[in-house]
Design a protein around this motif. Sequence first.
Motif, PDB file in Angstrom:
ATOM      1  N   ARG A   3      38.533  41.876  48.920  1.00  0.00           N
ATOM      2  CA  ARG A   3      37.387  40.945  48.807  1.00  0.00           C
ATOM      3  C   ARG A   3      36.860  40.922  47.606  1.00  0.00           C
ATOM      4  O   ARG A   3      36.086  40.031  47.012  1.00  0.00           O
ATOM      5  N   LEU A   4      36.850  42.319  47.016  1.00  0.00           N
ATOM      6  CA  LEU A   4      36.133  42.416  45.753  1.00  0.00           C
ATOM      7  C   LEU A   4      36.709  41.565  44.584  1.00  0.00           C
ATOM      8  O   LEU A   4      35.923  40.944  43.398  1.00  0.00           O
ATOM      9  N   PHE A   5      38.017  41.478  44.697  1.00  0.00           N
ATOM     10  CA  PHE A   5      38.448  40.717  43.423  1.00  0.00           C
ATOM     11  C   PHE A   5      39.162  39.302  44.120  1.00  0.00           C
ATOM     12  O   PHE A   5      40.171  38.716  43.248  1.00  0.00           O
ATOM     13  N   ASN A   6      38.808  38.867  45.085  1.00  0.00           N
ATOM     14  CA  ASN A   6      39.361  37.799  45.816  1.00  0.00           C
ATOM     15  C   ASN A   6      40.566  37.528  45.809  1.00  0.00           C
ATOM     16  O   ASN A   6      41.347  36.294  45.244  1.00  0.00           O
ATOM     17  N   LEU A   7      41.546  38.325  46.066  1.00  0.00           N
ATOM     18  CA  LEU A   7      42.855  38.247  45.730  1.00  0.00           C
ATOM     19  C   LEU A   7      43.721  37.289  46.960  1.00  0.00           C
ATOM     20  O   LEU A   7      44.568  36.781  46.534  1.00  0.00           O
ATOM     21  N   ARG A   8      42.893  37.359  47.979  1.00  0.00           N
ATOM     22  CA  ARG A   8      43.512  36.055  48.861  1.00  0.00           C
ATOM     23  C   ARG A   8      43.447  34.891  48.372  1.00  0.00           C
ATOM     24  O   ARG A   8      44.250  33.858  48.444  1.00  0.00           O
ATOM     25  N   ASN A  13      48.144  39.989  45.889  1.00  0.00           N
ATOM     26  CA  ASN A  13      48.043  41.159  46.691  1.00  0.00           C
ATOM     27  C   ASN A  13      47.677  42.248  45.883  1.00  0.00           C
ATOM     28  O   ASN A  13      48.028  42.418  44.574  1.00  0.00           O
ATOM     29  N   VAL A  14      47.316  43.436  46.738  1.00  0.00           N
ATOM     30  CA  VAL A  14      47.188  44.690  46.058  1.00  0.00           C
ATOM     31  C   VAL A  14      48.520  45.311  45.065  1.00  0.00           C
ATOM     32  O   VAL A  14      48.416  45.809  44.110  1.00  0.00           O
ATOM     33  N   ARG A  15      49.411  45.359  45.783  1.00  0.00           N
ATOM     34  CA  ARG A  15      50.541  45.721  45.320  1.00  0.00           C
ATOM     35  C   ARG A  15      51.128  44.675  43.925  1.00  0.00           C
ATOM     36  O   ARG A  15      51.507  45.416  43.025  1.00  0.00           O
ATOM     37  N   SER A  65      37.249  43.394  34.112  1.00  0.00           N
ATOM     38  CA  SER A  65      37.798  43.695  35.428  1.00  0.00           C
ATOM     39  C   SER A  65      36.774  43.242  36.490  1.00  0.00           C
ATOM     40  O   SER A  65      36.676  42.426  37.443  1.00  0.00           O
ATOM     41  N   LEU A  66      35.606  43.985  36.579  1.00  0.00           N
ATOM     42  CA  LEU A  66      34.409  43.960  37.479  1.00  0.00           C
ATOM     43  C   LEU A  66      33.492  42.825  37.235  1.00  0.00           C
ATOM     44  O   LEU A  66      32.910  42.484  38.391  1.00  0.00           O
ATOM     45  N   SER A 311      44.064  38.701  39.073  1.00  0.00           N
ATOM     46  CA  SER A 311      42.725  39.113  39.284  1.00  0.00           C
ATOM     47  C   SER A 311      42.153  40.219  38.543  1.00  0.00           C
ATOM     48  O   SER A 311      43.059  40.652  37.701  1.00  0.00           O
ATOM     49  N   GLY A 312      40.999  40.654  38.654  1.00  0.00           N
ATOM     50  CA  GLY A 312      40.431  41.727  37.777  1.00  0.00           C
ATOM     51  C   GLY A 312      41.234  43.057  38.129  1.00  0.00           C
ATOM     52  O   GLY A 312      40.958  43.799  37.596  1.00  0.00           O
ATOM     53  N   LEU A 313      41.573  42.931  39.391  1.00  0.00           N
ATOM     54  CA  LEU A 313      42.409  44.419  39.691  1.00  0.00           C
ATOM     55  C   LEU A 313      43.328  44.694  38.853  1.00  0.00           C
ATOM     56  O   LEU A 313      43.525  46.062  38.498  1.00  0.00           O
ATOM     57  N   THR A 314      44.192  43.833  38.365  1.00  0.00           N
ATOM     58  CA  THR A 314      45.213  43.856  37.178  1.00  0.00           C
ATOM     59  C   THR A 314      44.438  44.821  35.913  1.00  0.00           C
ATOM     60  O   THR A 314      44.952  45.810  35.628  1.00  0.00           O
ATOM     61  N   ALA A 315      43.653  44.091  35.407  1.00  0.00           N
ATOM     62  CA  ALA A 315      42.682  44.811  34.409  1.00  0.00           C
ATOM     63  C   ALA A 315      42.288  46.414  34.797  1.00  0.00           C
ATOM     64  O   ALA A 315      42.113  47.305  33.925  1.00  0.00           O
ATOM     65  N   PHE A 316      41.562  46.513  36.191  1.00  0.00           N
ATOM     66  CA  PHE A 316      41.322  47.631  36.568  1.00  0.00           C
ATOM     67  C   PHE A 316      42.181  48.932  36.429  1.00  0.00           C
ATOM     68  O   PHE A 316      42.137  49.999  36.038  1.00  0.00           O
TER      69      PHE A 316
END
Length: 429
Positions: A3-8, A13-15, A65-66, A311-316
């Motif tokens: 939800r935080l990074f709007n992955l869907r 996905n997270v992996r 990222s955030l 998404s920003g999760l990659t940068a995180f």
Amino acid sequence: MERLFNLRELGTNVRTEILAGITTFLTMVYIIIVNPAILSAAGVPFDQVFIATIASAVIGTLIMSLSAKYPIAIAPGMGMNAYFASVVATNGVSYQIVLGTVFLAGILFLLLSFTKFRETLIHSIPASLKYGITSGIGLFIAFIGLKMAGIVVPNAETMVSFGDLHQPVTILSLFGLFITLILIARKINGALFIGMLVTAVIGYFSGLLQFDGIVAAPPPPVFFDFDIGGVFSNGLYTVVFAFLLVTIFDTTGTMIGVAEQAGLMKNGKFPRAKSALMADAVATTVGASLGTSPSSAYIESSTGVAAGGRSGLTAFVVAILFMIALFFSPFVSAISSLPAITAPILIIVGCFMMEGLAKVNWKSFDDAFPAFAIILTMPLTSSIATGIAIGFITYPLMKLVSGKGREVHPILYVFGVIFIIQMIFFPAH
């Protein structure tokens, strides 16, 4: 996380994002070795550069990222670190004064991020000058790499000449260069980093590299070790402008390129551009206050995007991995002390930066010559600022005498006059 990074919404996905972050980190982690190696040679204490490099990378990448939520990593940029060292050497000033120029450039970048002048500045400068500046920096840092490796050496009659291939460091440098070129040709992720490690292993077994340790507690940071007053007393205004201009162009171009690759551009526009540029501006300012050269968005982020990062999760993930790297200062210090490990990276990155030359309109002389002048003067004068000044003087002049003066944005005429005055009355390298 989803939800935080709007992955869907982004179809990831997270992996996938974690793997993309690891990929990006491996392709750019060389900076924590190369940056301290270059800046410590300019007098900045190694531990200070090491901490500053990682701190600016972590802070800038976390903001990216955030806040901006892009899979783009930030860290001290290649080229600017080499220019930093050359300013110290050619002007005879302390590294604290040059850090002052970086800090002022960072503050100006922050202020410009809130205005439309930044966009006006970017759009006013023609493509030939932008590509000329990037390519000139590429030649500049490649030349430094060749000197570090001993492949070219000073010569009283010809300025430089071919080095002695019997020297151990030169032999190891050439081996490191060729092994890294092979890895890149084979499209191996993290080729630059892997090439450095292979070279380090050979250096260790040949007695050229010695370790006093691998892991240690992070060294304490040093805050505000810069001299702003010295910037004004030494007239280093062109240096401030050079840091600012190159950082803006490099960052903007890289961000747009990576965003396009990831399919994140909206109708040709770059959403959340202010937040993205703010990440770089803050990283540059923080980096200067701790002891490093300007930061920039890394084109190596494209490897993470190629691995699926959206998404920003990659940068995180990249930021977290840089934090972990804080505990490996003895290992990084040892590797940084052997030029044969870092010199090949400078040479190869210099090649990467020449790509824009293909986009210069060489059939139009009034476009081609200013780009050529920039590319020629940067490595020969060891000054990015001088190259920029020459470009900004010759471009409007060439257009004016060619009857195309109206094609030039008024800002370029202003800058041209300022640079002429500066080079005649306030010369600085």
